[in-house]
Design an enzyme around this catalytic site. Structure first.
Site, mmCIF file in Angstrom:
data_model
loop_
_atom_site.group_PDB
_atom_site.id
_atom_site.type_symbol
_atom_site.label_atom_id
_atom_site.label_comp_id
_atom_site.label_asym_id
_atom_site.label_seq_id
_atom_site.Cartn_x
_atom_site.Cartn_y
_atom_site.Cartn_z
ATOM 1 C CB SER A 171 -0.958 -0.044 1.205
ATOM 2 O OG SER A 171 -1.932 0.955 1.125
ATOM 3 C CG ASP A 204 7.327 4.822 -11.683
ATOM 4 O OD1 ASP A 204 7.821 3.686 -11.542
ATOM 5 O OD2 ASP A 204 6.122 5.021 -11.949
ATOM 6 C CE LYS A 214 -4.788 -2.412 0.830
ATOM 7 N NZ LYS A 214 -5.014 -1.002 0.478
#
Length: 505
Positions: A295, A306, A320
């Site tokens: 999460s 990224d 998740k």
């Protein structure tokens, strides 16, 4: 003939099932009233929220007769119903505090023994000491077989400024103490210290309301001590508040960089971006993750990965990628409902595929600015994968698991009996280098094990090292709290060792 019987029986069966569901709702959810009540029931509230808020389109006609738990199972793995007790426990973790007396205890031989008293907390002010045995709370006796820690905790905790009357035994003498409950912090950061002269280490246990504030205090402290690069340990961190993960990510990224965005069927796209100069925008950053990092942990790791801001080391995270909102229900419970998916800056939703109403496109790949190829689903894949360690294998051993169940009591008794010797130690690492201490601990451990178990004791050298480290770590916790505990366990941690080697290249 058979078909005719089936045609007659089927409506009857369906009707009986519907009646069963309604009365099951009465039993499990007292707020549901079948007759004579105009107030909207818990079940009706849940249906309404699913209809108006759920991430994907839902055909309620096929599932509206199903009880709440069964209904939610039809949706996704993370939409769930919380009982009133679960709501309270969850709120305490997310708020970063609870209301109680400020002590820790363990059950030793079915007796609640105080193992730690928070300095200046209500327990210390009332006179509670480590080693005290708790025998009753507000005249509720705790001296009975198989009493649970949850039961004791529920009796001891209560509203702030309320009084709890305790009966304790100290040195075979009974004591009566009245303790005024107060707010007790639940720190989100378990450890923060320098690994070497320029590398700071922070272990973040959860993303609660205090996580960002604690993180900033830890970074400030480490930078004052000389930290120029940081290892942030998110292993075992199951997530928490998205806002806290966003704020921490902001400290690593330049202004106006996308950190994460959320989007659902009933909720439009919402972007979260870095918006202020960060305290650690330039230094090297490594994140440690494992299969229990989930999460909000994955939000932070995804943003770092990224934007090529740092390296991720460890094992693939939980996966998740769904966002829940919590809605209070009239019975004191709550519905935690998935209302959106979250996406990393490149557009990855790292949700582990599920068989329910999953509409996410599979097998998508993305290219980062530094030319790494990243997969969308199945969690965050680390840049450097660390295979399962020896510890994982050992934890599957019944012998080792049984031994671990006795370590807390042994370590506490050893600490109490050798407190004058241990208080002279100035750092957790000094325990690891004291050969006489290590020998004494192991000899006494073997002696206690011979009393505790009839099984033959034949620990391998690997098992001996594993158990010794955990005994030392537990002893260190009594003196230096969780900071000391993790300094002992991290000394031979293979994932951290790889991170240290790479961050210093």
């Amino acid at each position: 003939m058979v078909n005719k019987k089936r045609d007659i029986a089927l409506p009857i069966i369906i009707a009986l099932l519907l009646i069963l569901v309604l009365f099951a709702g009465q039993f499990f959810f007292p707020a549901i009233h079948l007759f004579g009540n105009n107030k909207q029931s818990t079940y009706q509230q849940v249906l309404e929220l699913v209809k108006n808020k759920y991430v994907d389109p839902v055909n309620l006609d096929s599932i509206e007769s199903v009880a709440v738990d069964e209904l939610l199972k039809e949706l996704d793995p993370h939409s769930n119903y919380l009982t009133p007790i679960e709501v309270t426990e969850s709120a305490e973790l997310l708020k970063g505090h609870f209301e109680g007396i400020g002590v820790e205890f363990s059950l030793f031989n079915d007796t609640a023994t105080i193992t730690y008293v928070i300095p200046n907390g209500p327990g210390e002010k009332a006179g509670i000491q480590p080693g005290d045995q708790l025998v009753s709370v507000n005249k509720h006796s705790l001296i009975r077989k198989n009493i649970s820690t949850d039961t004791i905790r529920s009796l001891v905790r209560g509203k702030r400024n309320s009084i709890v009357n305790l009966t304790l035994v100290r040195n075979q003498q009974s004591l009566q103490l009245a303790v005024k409950r107060d707010r007790i912090p639940l720190p989100a950061i378990e450890a923060k210290y320098l690994l070497d002269s320029k590398t700071g280490y922070i272990r973040l246990e959860r993303f609660s309301e205090t996580s960002y504030e604690e993180f900033m205090q830890a970074v400030e402290m480490l930078k004052k001590q000389g930290a120029q690069q940081l290892i942030l340990d998110l292993r075992g961190n199951g997530g928490g508040l998205l806002s806290e993960a966003v704020d921490i990510a902001d400290e690593f990224l330049d202004q106006d960089k996308l950190i994460v965005y959320t989007e659902g069927n009933k909720i439009g796209k919402q972007e979260y971006r870095s918006r202020r100069p960060g305290q650690f925008e330039n230094g090297k950053i490594f994140l440690l993750i494992d299969e229990f990092s989930a999460s909000a942990s994955e939000v932070l790791a995804g943003a770092i990965q990224d934007w090529c801001r740092g390296k991720i080391i460890g094992r693939t995270s939980f996966g998740k990628g769904l966002v829940q909102e919590e809605y209070n229900l009239s019975n004191g419970g709550a519905l935690r409902l998935t209302v959106a998916r979250y996406y990393t800056p490149l557009g990855r939703c790292i949700q582990l595929p599920y068989q329910q109403m999953d509409t996410l496109q599979k097998n998508r790949y993305f290219i980062t600015p530094c030319k790494d190829t990243l997969r969308a689903e199945n969690g965050i894949t680390p840049h450097i994968k660390i295979p399962s360690t020896t510890d994982t294998t050992l934890l599957a051993s019944v012998t080792i698991m049984n031994a671990l169940s006795r370590i807390n009591q042994f370590s506490f008794e050893y600490y109490q009996q050798n407190i004058s010797r241990l208080t002279k130690k100035n750092s957790p690492q000094s325990l690891l280098t004291d050969k006489e201490l290590l020998k004494d601990i192991w000899e006494k451990w073997i002696r206690s094990e011979k009393i505790a178990t009839t099984s033959p004791l034949a620990y391998s050298s690997v098992e001996k090292q594993f158990l010794t480290e955990r005994i030392l770590a537990t002893i260190a916790r009594y003196k230096w709290r969780s900071n000391g505990y993790y300094q002992i366990l991290n000394a031979n941690d293979s994932t951290l060792r790889v991170a240290m080697k790479l961050i210093n290249q």
